[in-house]
Design a protein around this motif. Structure first.
Motif, mmCIF file in Angstrom:
data_model
loop_
_atom_site.group_PDB
_atom_site.id
_atom_site.type_symbol
_atom_site.label_atom_id
_atom_site.label_comp_id
_atom_site.label_asym_id
_atom_site.label_seq_id
_atom_site.Cartn_x
_atom_site.Cartn_y
_atom_site.Cartn_z
ATOM 1 N N ILE A 48 4.412 -7.666 -1.937
ATOM 2 C CA ILE A 48 3.930 -7.748 -0.875
ATOM 3 C C ILE A 48 3.051 -5.725 -0.160
ATOM 4 O O ILE A 48 2.203 -6.359 0.980
ATOM 5 N N TYR A 49 4.344 -5.281 -0.912
ATOM 6 C CA TYR A 49 4.203 -3.541 -0.552
ATOM 7 C C TYR A 49 3.410 -2.758 -1.859
ATOM 8 O O TYR A 49 3.762 -1.964 -1.229
ATOM 9 N N MET A 50 2.936 -3.694 -2.035
ATOM 10 C CA MET A 50 1.549 -2.977 -3.276
ATOM 11 C C MET A 50 0.922 -1.849 -3.031
ATOM 12 O O MET A 50 1.273 -0.685 -3.392
ATOM 13 N N PRO A 51 0.121 -2.206 -1.798
ATOM 14 C CA PRO A 51 -0.651 -0.979 -1.311
ATOM 15 C C PRO A 51 -0.225 0.546 -1.403
ATOM 16 O O PRO A 51 -0.276 1.283 -1.347
ATOM 17 N N ALA A 52 1.120 0.561 -1.161
ATOM 18 C CA ALA A 52 2.476 1.447 -1.054
ATOM 19 C C ALA A 52 1.827 2.734 -2.147
ATOM 20 O O ALA A 52 1.386 3.744 -2.525
ATOM 21 N N VAL A 92 6.252 0.734 5.425
ATOM 22 C CA VAL A 92 5.996 0.356 4.949
ATOM 23 C C VAL A 92 6.857 -1.578 5.329
ATOM 24 O O VAL A 92 7.599 -1.587 3.979
ATOM 25 N N GLY A 93 6.801 -1.732 5.885
ATOM 26 C CA GLY A 93 7.102 -3.068 5.925
ATOM 27 C C GLY A 93 6.884 -4.533 6.872
ATOM 28 O O GLY A 93 5.534 -4.419 7.322
ATOM 29 N N PHE A 94 6.947 -5.239 7.655
ATOM 30 C CA PHE A 94 6.719 -6.356 8.354
ATOM 31 C C PHE A 94 6.390 -5.924 9.834
ATOM 32 O O PHE A 94 6.573 -5.607 10.799
ATOM 33 N N TYR A 95 5.396 -6.415 10.342
ATOM 34 C CA TYR A 95 4.701 -6.137 11.816
ATOM 35 C C TYR A 95 6.081 -6.192 12.995
ATOM 36 O O TYR A 95 5.913 -5.968 13.555
ATOM 37 N N ASP A 96 6.008 -7.786 12.167
ATOM 38 C CA ASP A 96 7.301 -7.982 13.867
ATOM 39 C C ASP A 96 8.383 -7.139 14.041
ATOM 40 O O ASP A 96 8.906 -7.613 15.352
ATOM 41 N N SER A 233 2.875 -3.991 6.605
ATOM 42 C CA SER A 233 1.809 -3.183 7.020
ATOM 43 C C SER A 233 2.418 -1.672 7.395
ATOM 44 O O SER A 233 3.716 -1.356 6.919
ATOM 45 N N LEU A 234 1.630 -0.575 7.714
ATOM 46 C CA LEU A 234 2.282 0.546 8.553
ATOM 47 C C LEU A 234 2.286 0.904 9.251
ATOM 48 O O LEU A 234 1.524 0.908 9.879
ATOM 49 N N TYR A 235 3.515 1.029 9.895
ATOM 50 C CA TYR A 235 3.791 0.812 11.207
ATOM 51 C C TYR A 235 4.996 2.308 11.421
ATOM 52 O O TYR A 235 5.774 2.797 10.823
ATOM 53 N N MET A 236 4.244 2.885 12.692
ATOM 54 C CA MET A 236 5.265 4.381 12.959
ATOM 55 C C MET A 236 5.510 4.113 14.885
ATOM 56 O O MET A 236 5.289 2.738 15.626
ATOM 57 N N THR A 258 -7.441 1.478 -0.551
ATOM 58 C CA THR A 258 -6.384 1.054 -1.765
ATOM 59 C C THR A 258 -7.182 -0.429 -1.523
ATOM 60 O O THR A 258 -6.970 -1.215 -2.139
ATOM 61 N N LEU A 259 -7.116 -0.978 -0.034
ATOM 62 C CA LEU A 259 -7.334 -2.266 0.073
ATOM 63 C C LEU A 259 -8.568 -3.019 -0.548
ATOM 64 O O LEU A 259 -8.466 -3.918 -0.514
ATOM 65 N N ARG A 260 -9.820 -2.177 -0.166
ATOM 66 C CA ARG A 260 -10.858 -2.522 -1.038
ATOM 67 C C ARG A 260 -10.683 -2.240 -1.860
ATOM 68 O O ARG A 260 -11.595 -2.745 -2.833
ATOM 69 N N TRP A 261 -10.494 -1.424 -3.178
ATOM 70 C CA TRP A 261 -10.424 -1.570 -4.356
ATOM 71 C C TRP A 261 -9.247 -2.713 -5.060
ATOM 72 O O TRP A 261 -9.697 -3.285 -5.560
#
Length: 342
Positions: A48-52, A92-96, A233-236, A258-261
């Motif tokens: 689920i966090y693979m994009p990182a 990189v974690g859950f939006y909630d 998501s990436l949240y900051m 990355t998401l497109r790739w």
């Protein structure tokens, strides 16, 4: 079992630095153009966090000229602690967590939304399977979550409450993910629990349990949670984002690339880019775990329409902090950067 909340976050980040990937050089006082950006991931090896990790491996951070250090934590709740204390610039974690933090007076926002489904799976052990056919059977059971106060904990509570079981009628057990989750299931210290791939694929391959609820696809997530469920998501911190827009744009560019790739490559091709030790159950099983989870990802990093409302409704169903609070959802995410990416 995996609760590190008593450890000062700085010490925690230092401990975790062993598992860190870093580019050399850089300065932690990010000026907005150079500088190192530390990102804590709620489990680098979770699909689920693979994009990182994939963004790091594809060289997209480097292409954008941003020096990213990835740290890892077994549960998103500890990653959030590191962000709030200022040890890292992003999670990189859950939006909630952005909603949960807002009602606690912390302003945090998702800047890249990786997913439109939760990606989570509720599994039950073979021994308990006959007695747990839906969340209404959670009463009196011990259910595994990555950490107490984590998103797996949130979602388990929602599934229970939504099916008429109160949160105090079952026990959430913090068992992390991967081998610690599998061992807890094997030993009977949990009857079931919520986890993600590649842990799910390993449990099924070893015939240790069965899938009760599958939320890896938008359809499965909608059936269980009543709508699109933006999760990874990436949240900051909003203040940091506003003060470092150039750097945040570079991060968004890299992640959207990355998401497109990911959307144009096979699970096998994706698996081949990842660290070999992530494929603990073997290459084929790892590729299968990616295939099962791929439907959860967005291709553009944009927050799905009605996603924040679903998350708010889910959290308000069981979370006393949120039940009587007014959440300004518009402040929990931004599409400013992903809309400009690419």
């Amino acid at each position: 079992m995996h609760r590190h909340l008593g450890i000062p976050a700085a010490a925690l980040a230092a401990t975790l630095a062993l598992g860190t990937l870093t580019a050399c050089g850089g300065d932690s006082s990010d000026s907005g153009s150079g500088g190192k950006v530390k990102i804590m991931v709620g489990g680098l090896d979770k699909v689920i966090y693979m994009p990182a990790m994939l963004t790091q491996k594809l060289g997209y951070f480097q292409d954008e000229g941003v020096d990213v250090e990835l740290l890892t934590e077994p549960a998103g709740v500890q990653a959030t602690t590191s962000l709030v204390s200022g040890d890292v610039q992003g999670v990189v974690g859950f939006y909630d967590h952005t909603l949960d933090l807002q009602v606690k007076g912390k302003q945090v926002e998702s800047v890249v939304q990786f997913s439109h489904a939760s990606g989570e799976v509720e599994v039950v052990s073979n021994k308990a399977a006959a007695g747990i056919t839906s969340p209404k059977d959670f009463k009196g059971k011990k259910l595994g979550v990555t950490g107490l106060g984590s998103s797996t904990d949130f979602l388990t509570k929602y599934l229970a409450v939504n099916d008429g079981v109160q949160t105090e009628e079952f026990t959430s057990v913090a068992v992390g993910a991967g081998q610690t989750f599998i061992s807890a299931l094997q030993q009977g210290s949990i009857d079931g629990g919520m986890t993600t791939d590649p842990t799910v694929a390993q449990i099924l391959d070893k015939k240790l349990g069965k899938v009760l609820i599958d939320m890896r696809t938008p359809e499965g997530s909608k059936a269980a949670l009543g709508g699109p469920y933006p999760s990874s998501s990436l949240y900051m911190n909003t203040d940091w984002v506003n003060g470092h827009k150039e750097t945040v744009q570079k991060l968004a560019n890299a992640f959207v690339k990355t998401l497109r790739w990911m959307s144009t490559h096979s699970p096998e091709e994706i698996a081949a880019k990842m660290p070999a030790d992530y494929a603990q159950g073997g290459k084929e099983l790892y590729a299968q775990s990616i295939r099962s989870t791929l439907p959860m990802f967005t291709t553009d990093g944009v927050m799905p329409a009605d996603g924040p409302e679903t998350v708010e409704r889910v959290l308000k169903a069981f979370n006393p902090n949120l039940q009587n609070a007014t959440v300004d959802l518009s402040k929990t995410f931004t599409t400013e950067f992903v809309k400009k990416a690419g």
